[in-house]
Motif scaffolding. Sequence first.
Motif, PDB file in Angstrom:
ATOM      1  N   VAL A   3     -15.793   5.269  12.104  1.00 39.86           N
ATOM      2  CA  VAL A   3     -16.040   3.807  10.911  1.00 39.86           C
ATOM      3  C   VAL A   3     -16.823   4.098   9.413  1.00 39.86           C
ATOM      4  CG1 VAL A   3     -17.257   2.422  11.231  1.00 39.86           C
ATOM      5  CG2 VAL A   3     -16.725   2.615  13.644  1.00 39.86           C
ATOM      6  N   LEU A   4     -16.839   5.406   9.239  1.00 39.08           N
ATOM      7  CA  LEU A   4     -17.280   5.834   7.620  1.00 39.08           C
ATOM      8  C   LEU A   4     -16.476   6.307   7.791  1.00 39.08           C
ATOM      9  CD1 LEU A   4     -19.776   6.100   6.048  1.00 39.08           C
ATOM     10  CD2 LEU A   4     -19.922   8.693   6.864  1.00 39.08           C
ATOM     11  N   PHE A   5     -15.084   6.588   8.004  1.00 38.79           N
ATOM     12  CA  PHE A   5     -14.076   7.701   6.981  1.00 38.79           C
ATOM     13  C   PHE A   5     -13.726   6.118   7.286  1.00 38.79           C
ATOM     14  CE2 PHE A   5      -9.870   8.309   7.245  1.00 38.79           C
ATOM     15  CZ  PHE A   5      -9.983   9.312   6.372  1.00 38.79           C
ATOM     16  N   VAL A   6     -13.151   5.376   7.394  1.00 39.49           N
ATOM     17  CA  VAL A   6     -12.744   4.251   7.960  1.00 39.49           C
ATOM     18  C   VAL A   6     -13.188   3.558   6.942  1.00 39.49           C
ATOM     19  CG1 VAL A   6     -10.958   1.645   8.884  1.00 39.49           C
ATOM     20  CG2 VAL A   6     -11.043   4.580   9.889  1.00 39.49           C
ATOM     21  N   ALA A  60     -12.459   1.784   1.299  1.00 38.08           N
ATOM     22  CA  ALA A  60     -13.189   0.983   0.214  1.00 38.08           C
ATOM     23  C   ALA A  60     -12.422   1.537  -1.555  1.00 38.08           C
ATOM     24  CB  ALA A  60     -14.490   1.558  -0.124  1.00 38.08           C
ATOM     25  N   LEU A  61     -12.140   2.414  -1.337  1.00 36.55           N
ATOM     26  CA  LEU A  61     -11.384   3.045  -2.057  1.00 36.55           C
ATOM     27  C   LEU A  61      -9.442   2.921  -2.568  1.00 36.55           C
ATOM     28  CD1 LEU A  61     -12.089   7.272  -1.736  1.00 36.55           C
ATOM     29  CD2 LEU A  61     -12.791   5.971  -2.895  1.00 36.55           C
ATOM     30  N   VAL A  62      -9.733   2.273  -1.970  1.00 37.72           N
ATOM     31  CA  VAL A  62      -7.674   1.459  -1.351  1.00 37.72           C
ATOM     32  C   VAL A  62      -8.138   0.662  -2.026  1.00 37.72           C
ATOM     33  CG1 VAL A  62      -5.977   0.474  -0.219  1.00 37.72           C
ATOM     34  CG2 VAL A  62      -6.507   2.623   0.532  1.00 37.72           C
ATOM     35  N   ASP A  63      -8.758  -0.152  -2.111  1.00 37.13           N
ATOM     36  CA  ASP A  63      -9.736  -1.599  -2.961  1.00 37.13           C
ATOM     37  C   ASP A  63      -9.754  -1.251  -3.948  1.00 37.13           C
ATOM     38  OD1 ASP A  63     -10.312  -4.374  -2.559  1.00 37.13           O
ATOM     39  OD2 ASP A  63     -11.611  -3.845  -2.721  1.00 37.13           O
ATOM     40  N   GLN A  64     -10.424  -0.315  -4.379  1.00 37.64           N
ATOM     41  CA  GLN A  64     -11.039  -0.473  -5.615  1.00 37.64           C
ATOM     42  C   GLN A  64      -9.667   0.695  -6.638  1.00 37.64           C
ATOM     43  OE1 GLN A  64     -13.887  -1.078  -7.653  1.00 37.64           O
ATOM     44  NE2 GLN A  64     -14.733  -1.766  -5.444  1.00 37.64           N
TER      45      GLN A  64
END
Length: 64
Positions: free
Chosen positions: A41-44, A49-53
């Motif tokens: 869950v943490l990895f996903v 979050a990185l993809v969104d940014q």
Amino acid sequence: MAEESKSPIKFLRDVGREMKRVTWPTRQELVKYTGVVLATVLFVTVFFALVDQGLSYLVRTFLQ
């Protein structure tokens, strides 16, 4: 074809019998599996979050 109507009492007895047949994980297995789930869950979460940014940055760059 007639449907068999089961009483709630019979249903609960059957559930109880089936629950006794279940192979439950040991405490050590449960802790290990919980750690795997939390790490996943943490990895996903970090990944999305990185993809969104990144996508937000690209959209802002193209719109300027």
